[in-house]
Design a protein around this motif. Structure first.
Motif, PDB file in Angstrom:
ATOM      1  N   VAL A  69      -2.897   2.354  -4.060  1.00  0.00           N
ATOM      2  CA  VAL A  69      -2.439   3.726  -3.841  1.00  0.00           C
ATOM      3  C   VAL A  69      -3.612   4.556  -3.316  1.00  0.00           C
ATOM      4  O   VAL A  69      -4.584   4.816  -4.036  1.00  0.00           O
ATOM      5  CB  VAL A  69      -1.885   4.364  -5.131  1.00  0.00           C
ATOM      6  CG1 VAL A  69      -1.427   5.797  -4.843  1.00  0.00           C
ATOM      7  CG2 VAL A  69      -0.732   3.535  -5.677  1.00  0.00           C
ATOM      8  N   LEU A  70      -3.523   4.953  -2.068  1.00  0.00           N
ATOM      9  CA  LEU A  70      -4.521   5.831  -1.470  1.00  0.00           C
ATOM     10  C   LEU A  70      -4.210   7.272  -1.829  1.00  0.00           C
ATOM     11  O   LEU A  70      -3.049   7.692  -1.791  1.00  0.00           O
ATOM     12  CB  LEU A  70      -4.503   5.684   0.049  1.00  0.00           C
ATOM     13  CG  LEU A  70      -5.218   4.467   0.628  1.00  0.00           C
ATOM     14  CD1 LEU A  70      -4.670   4.152   2.008  1.00  0.00           C
ATOM     15  CD2 LEU A  70      -6.722   4.722   0.693  1.00  0.00           C
ATOM     16  N   VAL A  71      -5.234   8.024  -2.158  1.00  0.00           N
ATOM     17  CA  VAL A  71      -5.099   9.463  -2.368  1.00  0.00           C
ATOM     18  C   VAL A  71      -5.908  10.157  -1.279  1.00  0.00           C
ATOM     19  O   VAL A  71      -7.129   9.972  -1.177  1.00  0.00           O
ATOM     20  CB  VAL A  71      -5.587   9.885  -3.766  1.00  0.00           C
ATOM     21  CG1 VAL A  71      -5.528  11.409  -3.905  1.00  0.00           C
ATOM     22  CG2 VAL A  71      -4.729   9.226  -4.844  1.00  0.00           C
ATOM     23  N   LEU A  72      -5.216  10.935  -0.458  1.00  0.00           N
ATOM     24  CA  LEU A  72      -5.803  11.568   0.720  1.00  0.00           C
ATOM     25  C   LEU A  72      -5.514  13.058   0.702  1.00  0.00           C
ATOM     26  O   LEU A  72      -4.658  13.526  -0.050  1.00  0.00           O
ATOM     27  CB  LEU A  72      -5.224  10.940   1.992  1.00  0.00           C
ATOM     28  CG  LEU A  72      -5.367   9.418   2.102  1.00  0.00           C
ATOM     29  CD1 LEU A  72      -4.333   8.858   3.060  1.00  0.00           C
ATOM     30  CD2 LEU A  72      -6.756   9.053   2.563  1.00  0.00           C
ATOM     31  N   ILE A  95       0.854  -1.188   0.000  1.00  0.00           N
ATOM     32  CA  ILE A  95       0.000   0.000   0.000  1.00  0.00           C
ATOM     33  C   ILE A  95       0.891   1.238   0.000  1.00  0.00           C
ATOM     34  O   ILE A  95       1.876   1.293   0.740  1.00  0.00           O
ATOM     35  CB  ILE A  95      -0.922   0.046   1.238  1.00  0.00           C
ATOM     36  CG1 ILE A  95      -1.793  -1.205   1.302  1.00  0.00           C
ATOM     37  CG2 ILE A  95      -1.793   1.296   1.219  1.00  0.00           C
ATOM     38  CD1 ILE A  95      -2.615  -1.305   2.569  1.00  0.00           C
ATOM     39  N   ALA A  96       0.535   2.189  -0.819  1.00  0.00           N
ATOM     40  CA  ALA A  96       1.192   3.500  -0.815  1.00  0.00           C
ATOM     41  C   ALA A  96       0.122   4.564  -0.575  1.00  0.00           C
ATOM     42  O   ALA A  96      -1.070   4.319  -0.756  1.00  0.00           O
ATOM     43  CB  ALA A  96       1.912   3.753  -2.137  1.00  0.00           C
ATOM     44  N   ALA A  97       0.574   5.721  -0.147  1.00  0.00           N
ATOM     45  CA  ALA A  97      -0.357   6.833   0.083  1.00  0.00           C
ATOM     46  C   ALA A  97       0.198   8.099  -0.535  1.00  0.00           C
ATOM     47  O   ALA A  97       1.392   8.390  -0.409  1.00  0.00           O
ATOM     48  CB  ALA A  97      -0.596   7.032   1.577  1.00  0.00           C
ATOM     49  N   VAL A  98      -0.684   8.834  -1.187  1.00  0.00           N
ATOM     50  CA  VAL A  98      -0.362  10.164  -1.710  1.00  0.00           C
ATOM     51  C   VAL A  98      -1.212  11.159  -0.935  1.00  0.00           C
ATOM     52  O   VAL A  98      -2.445  11.074  -0.946  1.00  0.00           O
ATOM     53  CB  VAL A  98      -0.662  10.263  -3.219  1.00  0.00           C
ATOM     54  CG1 VAL A  98      -0.429  11.691  -3.706  1.00  0.00           C
ATOM     55  CG2 VAL A  98       0.202   9.279  -3.997  1.00  0.00           C
ATOM     56  N   VAL A  99      -0.560  12.064  -0.244  1.00  0.00           N
ATOM     57  CA  VAL A  99      -1.257  13.061   0.568  1.00  0.00           C
ATOM     58  C   VAL A  99      -1.131  14.417  -0.122  1.00  0.00           C
ATOM     59  O   VAL A  99      -0.009  14.918  -0.321  1.00  0.00           O
ATOM     60  CB  VAL A  99      -0.683  13.126   1.993  1.00  0.00           C
ATOM     61  CG1 VAL A  99      -1.358  14.230   2.797  1.00  0.00           C
ATOM     62  CG2 VAL A  99      -0.842  11.777   2.686  1.00  0.00           C
ATOM     63  N   LEU A 100      -2.253  14.997  -0.479  1.00  0.00           N
ATOM     64  CA  LEU A 100      -2.255  16.289  -1.167  1.00  0.00           C
ATOM     65  C   LEU A 100      -2.226  17.399  -0.123  1.00  0.00           C
ATOM     66  O   LEU A 100      -3.157  17.540   0.676  1.00  0.00           O
ATOM     67  CB  LEU A 100      -3.485  16.409  -2.062  1.00  0.00           C
ATOM     68  CG  LEU A 100      -3.714  15.245  -3.051  1.00  0.00           C
ATOM     69  CD1 LEU A 100      -4.868  15.568  -3.991  1.00  0.00           C
ATOM     70  CD2 LEU A 100      -2.447  14.915  -3.826  1.00  0.00           C
ATOM     71  N   ASN A 160       0.441   5.731   8.508  1.00  0.00           N
ATOM     72  CA  ASN A 160       1.560   4.860   8.890  1.00  0.00           C
ATOM     73  C   ASN A 160       1.083   3.614   9.632  1.00  0.00           C
ATOM     74  O   ASN A 160       1.701   2.545   9.522  1.00  0.00           O
ATOM     75  CB  ASN A 160       2.553   5.644   9.747  1.00  0.00           C
ATOM     76  CG  ASN A 160       3.313   6.683   8.943  1.00  0.00           C
ATOM     77  OD1 ASN A 160       3.530   6.507   7.744  1.00  0.00           O
ATOM     78  ND2 ASN A 160       3.704   7.775   9.579  1.00  0.00           N
ATOM     79  N   GLN A 161      -0.009   3.737  10.378  1.00  0.00           N
ATOM     80  CA  GLN A 161      -0.564   2.563  11.062  1.00  0.00           C
ATOM     81  C   GLN A 161      -1.111   1.544  10.077  1.00  0.00           C
ATOM     82  O   GLN A 161      -1.258   0.356  10.413  1.00  0.00           O
ATOM     83  CB  GLN A 161      -1.671   2.996  12.026  1.00  0.00           C
ATOM     84  CG  GLN A 161      -1.192   3.772  13.230  1.00  0.00           C
ATOM     85  CD  GLN A 161      -2.357   4.181  14.119  1.00  0.00           C
ATOM     86  OE1 GLN A 161      -3.119   3.346  14.603  1.00  0.00           O
ATOM     87  NE2 GLN A 161      -2.510   5.483  14.324  1.00  0.00           N
ATOM     88  N   LEU A 162      -1.416   1.996   8.877  1.00  0.00           N
ATOM     89  CA  LEU A 162      -1.929   1.099   7.845  1.00  0.00           C
ATOM     90  C   LEU A 162      -0.837   0.192   7.290  1.00  0.00           C
ATOM     91  O   LEU A 162      -1.122  -0.787   6.614  1.00  0.00           O
ATOM     92  CB  LEU A 162      -2.561   1.935   6.725  1.00  0.00           C
ATOM     93  CG  LEU A 162      -3.368   1.219   5.655  1.00  0.00           C
ATOM     94  CD1 LEU A 162      -4.581   0.525   6.268  1.00  0.00           C
ATOM     95  CD2 LEU A 162      -3.823   2.212   4.590  1.00  0.00           C
ATOM     96  N   GLY A 163       0.403   0.511   7.572  1.00  0.00           N
ATOM     97  CA  GLY A 163       1.515  -0.295   7.075  1.00  0.00           C
ATOM     98  C   GLY A 163       1.921   0.052   5.663  1.00  0.00           C
ATOM     99  O   GLY A 163       2.319  -0.822   4.881  1.00  0.00           O
ATOM    100  N   THR A 164       1.829   1.316   5.313  1.00  0.00           N
ATOM    101  CA  THR A 164       2.173   1.749   3.958  1.00  0.00           C
ATOM    102  C   THR A 164       3.665   1.562   3.678  1.00  0.00           C
ATOM    103  O   THR A 164       4.506   1.787   4.539  1.00  0.00           O
ATOM    104  CB  THR A 164       1.812   3.226   3.765  1.00  0.00           C
ATOM    105  OG1 THR A 164       2.273   3.963   4.897  1.00  0.00           O
ATOM    106  CG2 THR A 164       0.317   3.418   3.647  1.00  0.00           C
TER     107      THR A 164
END
Length: 444
Positions: free
Chosen positions: A96-99, A4-9, A42-46
């Motif tokens: 990929v989460l977009v937040l 899992i990856a995350a993109v934070v706008l 970060n708790q999601l384990g990205t």
């Protein structure tokens, strides 16, 4: 939950905040809103976290470290912001989460549900929706009979039938990373604002024969913060949640709504907190402590069975052992107060060590600052400091010593000694009566 990856706008300047500070750095519960979100992520384990900022947002970049930074050089919409992150993702093909950095209250369970739903349905995109009591001017999620997501329609573009839909768009999405680049790359700026809208990816995906789905979240966790009013609303939400957690953990808040906590507050069992108490960051309160009304705590550790206040102020570095008593209008800063010591009222203790069972009288101050440097005061176990005493640091009062009331102590006091420093008392018999008589004659 791997890959899992995350993109934070986080590129928004936050002009509606009327502030020189970037929007995502405004604090909730003592921590910038973007840090609340990153903690959840970060708790999601990205495996990767990319934060998209505008140029020259050095303060934001420092705050979000060690996340990877991507720069959105032009403010051309949310789709363009995600496009700016693709190089940093470097071909990542997991989820990929977009937040959004100004949407800090989203729950870990919600993010997990989104990823699971996308995987279960092998969807290209899963969108987080919510069902507010008043849908207002939110974009709407348009679904088909199979429950699949067909489009996100902005309120301004929606007809009456679409506006009647109760499921609204939060903006939060999770993508199949293998399809992210092609979907984002297909967005155009062919609209009245000339911007690249992230919401267009749903129709693009459907046009390519791909599946899109959605998950329903709680309206409160999806509160976006664009101004100071919404910042205050978010503060109220987290404070309510934290108060409930504290009480469920075994502490009593006599008037919960008047007790203010911080994101890292730690409170033990059988603690009682009276009304109008403010707890800043980095505070630990051990079991069986009572914090009385109108006290202010920050950067302090309070040992078991201690009593604090009312109207006490514990500043950073105030560390209290068990059974300590700190009374009304006492301020303590960067000091160690050992077991059973008492500082009952009207005193300032700074840069000091107070020994066990020592008793500090009313009006005592440690004179720890000479205008340039700070100096330490040490008061031994079992010593007694009389009222209205000034201890001019650096100075040490030995164990069991007594300092007479009204003294100014500038030299070390030996253990078990009595130290008194006072001017000679000078009495003039009858002076007061003569003074009053003179005043009465003058007034006539």
């Amino acid at each position: 939950m791997s890959a899992i990856a995350a993109v934070v706008l986080a590129a928004g300047a936050g002009t509606r905040m009327n502030s020189s500070k970037p929007k995502v750095l405004h604090e909730i519960g003592g921590r910038p809103m973007v840090s609340h979100l990153l903690d959840t992520v970060n708790q999601l384990g990205t495996e990767r976290v990319v934060v998209v900022t505008a140029p020259n947002m050095d303060a934001v970049q420092r705050q979000v470290a060690p996340a990877t930074i991507a720069i959105q050089h032009q403010a051309k919409g949310t789709g363009h912001a995600v496009l700016s992150s693709l190089d940093a993702l470097d071909g990542f093909e997991g989820d990929v989460l977009v937040l959004f950095g100004d949407c800090p209250l989203i729950k870990l369970e919600t993010l997990r549900a989104m990823v699971e739903k996308r995987r279960e349905q092998s969807a290209a995109v899963a969108v987080l929706g919510f069902e507010p009591e008043d849908a207002a001017e939110y974009g709407r999620l348009v679904t088909n009979t199979a429950g699949e997501l067909e489009a996100i329609v902005e309120f301004a573009d929606a007809d009456a039938k679409t506006r009647a839909i109760g499921i609204c768009n939060s903006g939060v999405m999770v993508f199949d990373g293998s399809k992210l680049a092609s979907l984002i790359g297909a967005i155009t700026d062919n609209n009245s604002k000339g911007e690249f809208y992230l919401t267009d990816v749903v129709e693009i995906a459907n046009s390519q024969g791909l599946t899109c789905t959605y998950v329903i979240g709680d309206e409160l966790e999806l509160l976006g913060i664009n101004n100071r009013v919404q910042l205050s609303q978010a503060e109220q939400v987290v404070q309510s949640q934290w108060r409930q957690q504290v009480m469920e953990g075994g502490a009593t808040l006599i008037d919960p709504a008047s007790v203010w906590l911080s994101y890292d507050t730690k409170i033990g069992q059988d603690v009682v907190i009276e009304p109008n108490v403010f707890i800043g960051t980095n505070v630990i309160i051990r079991d069986n402590v009572r914090v009385k009304a109108h006290s202010h705590l920050e950067g302090t550790t309070i040992g078991e069975r201690a009593q604090i206040g009312p109207f006490a102020r514990l500043r950073p570095g105030a560390n209290l052992a068990s059974d300590v008593r700190v009374g009304n209008f006492v301020e303590i800063k960067k000091s160690m107060i050992e077991t059973g010591a008492k500082i009952s009222h009207l005193s300032y203790i700074g840069d000091a060590e107070i020994g066990s069972e020592a008793n500090i009288g009313a009006g005592t101050i440690t004179c720890n600052y000479d205008g340039f440097d700070k100096f330490a005061t040490k008061i031994g176990a079992g010593s007694f400091i009389g009222s209205n005493t000034a201890l001019v640091a650096p100075v040490t009062v030995g164990e069991g010593a007594i300092v007479g009331a009204g003294s100014t102590i500038t030299r070390n006091v030996e253990a078990d000694a009595l130290a008194i420093e006072r001017g000679d008392e000078n009495q003039k018999p009858g002076w007061a009566e003569r003074f009053r008589s003179l005043k009465k004659k003058i007034r006539k």
